[in-house]
Scaffold this active site. Structure first.
Site, mmCIF file in Angstrom:
data_model
loop_
_atom_site.group_PDB
_atom_site.id
_atom_site.type_symbol
_atom_site.label_atom_id
_atom_site.label_comp_id
_atom_site.label_asym_id
_atom_site.label_seq_id
_atom_site.Cartn_x
_atom_site.Cartn_y
_atom_site.Cartn_z
ATOM 1 N N GLN A 12 15.077 14.267 35.312
ATOM 2 C CA GLN A 12 15.255 13.581 36.594
ATOM 3 C C GLN A 12 16.479 12.667 36.618
ATOM 4 O OE1 GLN A 12 13.515 14.583 39.000
ATOM 5 N NE2 GLN A 12 11.934 15.682 37.862
ATOM 6 N N LYS A 51 17.212 21.436 38.564
ATOM 7 C CA LYS A 51 17.125 20.089 39.124
ATOM 8 C C LYS A 51 18.506 19.472 39.350
ATOM 9 C CE LYS A 51 12.594 19.214 37.008
ATOM 10 N NZ LYS A 51 11.747 19.257 38.211
ATOM 11 N N HIS A 100 5.727 13.251 32.030
ATOM 12 C CA HIS A 100 5.362 14.557 32.568
ATOM 13 C C HIS A 100 4.527 15.284 31.515
ATOM 14 C CE1 HIS A 100 6.015 18.735 33.954
ATOM 15 N NE2 HIS A 100 6.400 18.226 35.112
ATOM 16 N N ASP A 157 13.783 12.609 27.816
ATOM 17 C CA ASP A 157 13.626 13.661 28.827
ATOM 18 C C ASP A 157 14.480 13.282 30.028
ATOM 19 O OD1 ASP A 157 12.863 15.259 30.947
ATOM 20 O OD2 ASP A 157 10.712 14.839 30.780
ATOM 21 N N CYS A 194 2.161 16.746 37.781
ATOM 22 C CA CYS A 194 2.167 17.018 36.332
ATOM 23 C C CYS A 194 2.230 15.712 35.537
ATOM 24 C CB CYS A 194 3.302 17.941 35.946
ATOM 25 S SG CYS A 194 3.158 19.609 36.609
#
Length: 412
Positions: free
Chosen positions: A208, A231, A128, A205, A370
């Site tokens: 997700q 999220k 991202h 990261d 993104c």
């Protein structure tokens, strides 16, 4: 599909916790398939926000009065809950931020200040922008070198190429746990272990991943891990940075102001202990307290049950898209992927597909998501992305497939 989603857990009861799912869009029942961008919020979390404003609102850590103590206790209870949820060793390793983006920027700015010209940071092609641009800004300031892990045709990372990127100047690896475009679940523990083998620090990261799989920072071994509340069915504007305590101790503050200090004179300032050293200013203690409710909500259902439900929806929908929609092109077919489907219909523009789906009541995301370098690697300008969550149903997948067929016929 031999087993209905309702056999796994009480989906109807669960869906009633999300009033927005009862909305109609353009006269059609809403099918919300933009969960990768942001999940919807159950009424229990919204009620927690309301309760904080109506019954407990007072600035935290700074008052001896009852309301301040209550708000402080609720915020710090959440910090300890987050630490337990992800398997951190201590609440001191949990820093509250505004989201994954700020968490990565904090690491790139603060830990990045310890790097020197010529030091190397390894990213992946599927990152991202939030895990690309902060490192580019560091490159402008410090002269670091950025290297990029390529991917294979199925959307999985080329781990052989990854291992070949290391040199004696490699200092940091920063890679997504789950691709927001392809749904690829990267081998995070293996990525971290390889980084450590070369003496580098690893950031993962987890934006997700956190709502879809169980996490254990001790097993994963990550030095930093980042994610966002919105999220995972929580409020917007709240994020988490997990960092190993010994690294956070070495790092300079990211911002200056109230809360992150121990003592201030015009000549010198000493900083507060962890985690407050990185939490300048009044935090969003209302949203943080509501995140605690979101964590309890997820835990009550169970991440294992959620993951199994989402995987059934993914497999069912993917199979029907390929079998029944003319010209279907799906990007990202790595085994074990998350419930994210990026696709195009023939050479039709992603915006046109998404706009027509919206007219049929279906919310999907279109564009580069993104992740423009990834789009370039895929050879497209953008895709349509459908992503599922705990409250989506087989019936919604059927509605989606029927809509795709209509759109394909209209554009064809």
């Amino acid at each position: 599909m031999t087993q209905k989603s309702t056999d796994i857990y009480p989906l109807g009861e669960l869906r009633r916790d999300f009033p927005i799912l009862q909305r109609k869009i353009h006269g059609k029942e809403l099918v919300y398939f933009d969960n990768t961008a942001s999940t919807q919020t159950p009424r229990q979390v919204v009620d927690a926000v309301t309760d904080m404003y109506y019954a407990h609102k007072a600035n935290v850590h700074r008052g001896v009065h009852t309301l301040s103590q209550e708000a402080t206790d609720m915020m710090e209870r959440t910090r300890r809950h987050v630490a337990e949820y992800i398997g951190a060793r201590s609440y001191k390793e949990i820093i509250f931020t505004r989201g994954t983006t700020e968490s990565i920027n904090l690491v790139a700015s603060s830990y990045g200040s310890l790097l020197e010209e010529g030091d190397e940071v390894i990213l992946s092609v599927m990152e991202h922008h939030a895990n690309i641009v902060p490192w580019q800004l560091l490159r402008q300031r410090k002269g670091i070198v950025i290297k990029v892990i390529p991917m294979r045709a199925d959307g999985s990372l080329d781990m052989d190429a990854y291992r070949g990127l290391f040199t004696e100047r490699t200092r940091m690896v920063s890679v997504t746990h789950v691709s927001n475009v392809l749904g690829t679940v990267n081998p995070a523990a293996e990525i971290v272990a390889e980084a450590h083998r070369h003496g580098a620090v690893a950031l993962i990261d987890g934006a997700q991943a956190v709502a879809h799989m169980s996490l254990d920072m001790q097993a994963l071994g990550a030095d930093f891990y980042t994610f966002s509340s919105h999220k995972m069915y929580g409020p917007t504007g709240i994020g988490v940075l997990y960092g190993r305590e010994e690294l956070l101790e070495r790092m300079p503050p990211y911002q200056g102001g109230g809360e992150m200090i121990s003592h201030v004179t015009f000549e010198h300032t000493t900083y507060a202990e962890l985690p407050f050293k990185f939490e300048a200013g009044t935090p969003d203690y209302v949203g943080i307290a509501a995140l605690d409710t979101a964590l309890h909500y997820i835990s009550r259902i169970g991440l294992g049950r959620i993951a199994a439900h989402e995987q059934q929806l993914l497999e069912y929908t993917t199979r029907r898209m390929i079998d029944e929609v003319p010209g279907m092109r799906i990007f990202g077919t790595a085994p074990g992927k998350a419930a994210v489907i990026s696709f195009l219909i023939g050479n039709e523009h992603h915006y046109d597909i998404g706009l027509l789906l919206d007219k049929l009541g279906i919310a999907v995301r279109t564009g580069h998501h993104c992740a423009q370098p990834l789009m370039h690697a895929l050879g497209v300008e953008g895709t349509v992305r459908a992503s599922m969550a705990m409250y989506n149903s087989v019936e919604e997948c059927d509605t989606f497939i029927a809509a795709l067929k209509r759109v394909a016929a209209m554009l064809g």
